[in-house]
Design an enzyme around this catalytic site. Structure first.
Site, short mmCIF file in Angstrom:
data_model
loop_
_atom_site.label_atom_id
_atom_site.label_comp_id
_atom_site.label_asym_id
_atom_site.label_seq_id
_atom_site.Cartn_x
_atom_site.Cartn_y
_atom_site.Cartn_z
N ARG A 171 0.80 -1.18 -0.07
CA ARG A 171 -0.06 0.10 0.03
C ARG A 171 0.70 1.24 -0.09
O ARG A 171 0.42 2.08 0.48
CB ARG A 171 -1.02 0.01 1.05
CG ARG A 171 -1.81 -1.16 1.13
CD ARG A 171 -2.92 -1.36 0.02
NE ARG A 171 -3.68 -2.33 -0.04
CZ ARG A 171 -3.29 -3.42 -0.69
NH1 ARG A 171 -2.21 -3.45 -1.45
NH2 ARG A 171 -4.20 -4.32 -0.43
N SER A 220 -10.89 0.85 3.77
CA SER A 220 -10.04 0.25 5.01
C SER A 220 -9.31 1.52 5.72
O SER A 220 -8.72 2.43 4.82
CB SER A 220 -8.91 -0.66 4.42
OG SER A 220 -9.56 -1.94 3.97
N GLU A 295 -4.56 4.05 6.41
CA GLU A 295 -4.52 3.41 5.10
C GLU A 295 -5.38 4.99 4.19
O GLU A 295 -5.07 5.17 3.08
CB GLU A 295 -5.16 2.54 4.72
CG GLU A 295 -5.32 2.14 3.10
CD GLU A 295 -5.53 0.67 2.76
OE1 GLU A 295 -6.14 0.50 1.87
OE2 GLU A 295 -5.15 -0.45 3.93
#
Length: 303
Positions: A171, A220, A295
């Protein structure tokens, strides 16, 4: 001299004091001093090259994983419109503009008989965001299919970056924050549209069954933690263990359905959501000894 008077002439659209909440999935946040929607890549390059360096510049896509703080965003927010949303396929390659929705990219790949991009059916964002954060789900990641991307730097210089230059991690891309991606070139493998579509439908069904996609959410909230620190548990598992499922701060709540998703129950402020996230981080650290990293991207100033 006002901010708008310091900006260069453009072929696109410049707007002042623009409320950003309607553009975000959380439906919260303050106003942007200026929003710029460029006509095309050349217009964006000109704007960047001629805008004084002391004026902050931010990029906002569909804001599916962005929290805009209540005090709004100073400087210029760039939103890439339809000119940056094109999708073209040739053989097993696909070129998509940064404003192309991930789901539409997955569908275009399926129709062209290109497998490998099905995971984009489960990501509610744009290709620009996917390039920036190595977006992925259900076993696939952007780094697996990207060949190269086009980006403009703060001076408006255009560069073509092969995937090897991204330094992709989980990520995360190790590239300068100032880069604005305008398109990406991807490569998959051949397969039948029917088989690809079936896999996409399975991904969509799995997502709908496990995530609160009908709520005002941002995807998320936290990245999965370091496996060694968390004994292999994902973010939702350590949040659950720390008693975070359903936790509320004002109008913000950790979803009962998937406790790594924050939701705006209808009355939340951006401050409620950010405070809830930080409360969860503190609880997980105290209870489980695990560090959670956001995130969701947070931009702007507090009220």
């Amino acid at each position: 001299m006002s901010l708008i008077d310091r900006l260069p002439g453009v072929r696109g659209k410049l707007s002042t004091n623009v409320p950003l909440a309607p553009y975000t999935w959380f439906r919260v946040g303050g106003t942007a001093d200026v929003v710029f929607m460029p006509k095309d890549e050349a217009d964006l390059a000109h704007f960047l090259s001629a805008t004084p360096d002391d004026i902050p510049v931010h990029v906002l896509g569909v804001a599916s994983n962005t929290l805009v703080r209540d005090g709004g965003v100073r400087g210029v927010v760039i939103r890439l419109g339809p000119a940056f949303a094109g999708i073209e396929t040739e053989g097993v390659t696909l070129r998509a503009g940064a404003a192309a929705l991930d789901g539409k990219v997955a569908k275009a790949a399926a129709q062209a008989g290109i497998t490998g991009l099905e995971f984009y059916a489960g990501i509610p964002g744009t290709i620009g965001g996917a390039l920036r954060m190595n977006a992925g789900c259900y076993g696939g990641e952007t780094k697996d299919v990207l060949i190269e991307a086009v980006a403009l730097d703060r001076s408006g210089r255009r560069q073509v970056m092969p995937v090897e230059e991204f330094g992709y991690q989980y990520r995360k891309a190790n590239v300068p924050d100032e880069l604005i991606f305008t398109q990406g070139l991807f490569k998959g493998q051949p397969d039948t549209p029917e088989a690809i579509t079936a896999r996409m439908e399975a991904i969509t069904a799995r997502r709908e069954a496990s995530q609160p996609i009908r709520d005002k959410t941002g995807g998320s909230t936290f990245k999965n933690p370091d496996a060694a620190q968390s004994d292999g548990r994902g973010a939702w598992q350590v949040i659950d263990a720390a008693g975070g499922r359903g936790l509320r701060v004002g109008g913000a709540q950790m979803s009962e359905k998937h406790c790594n998703f924050m939701i705006n129950t209808g009355t939340a402020s951006a401050a409620d959501l950010e405070t809830l996230g930080e409360t969860i981080r503190a609880r997980v650290k105290q209870s489980e000894g695990v560090d959670l990293d956001w995130e969701i991207r947070r931009i702007g100033e507090a009220a």
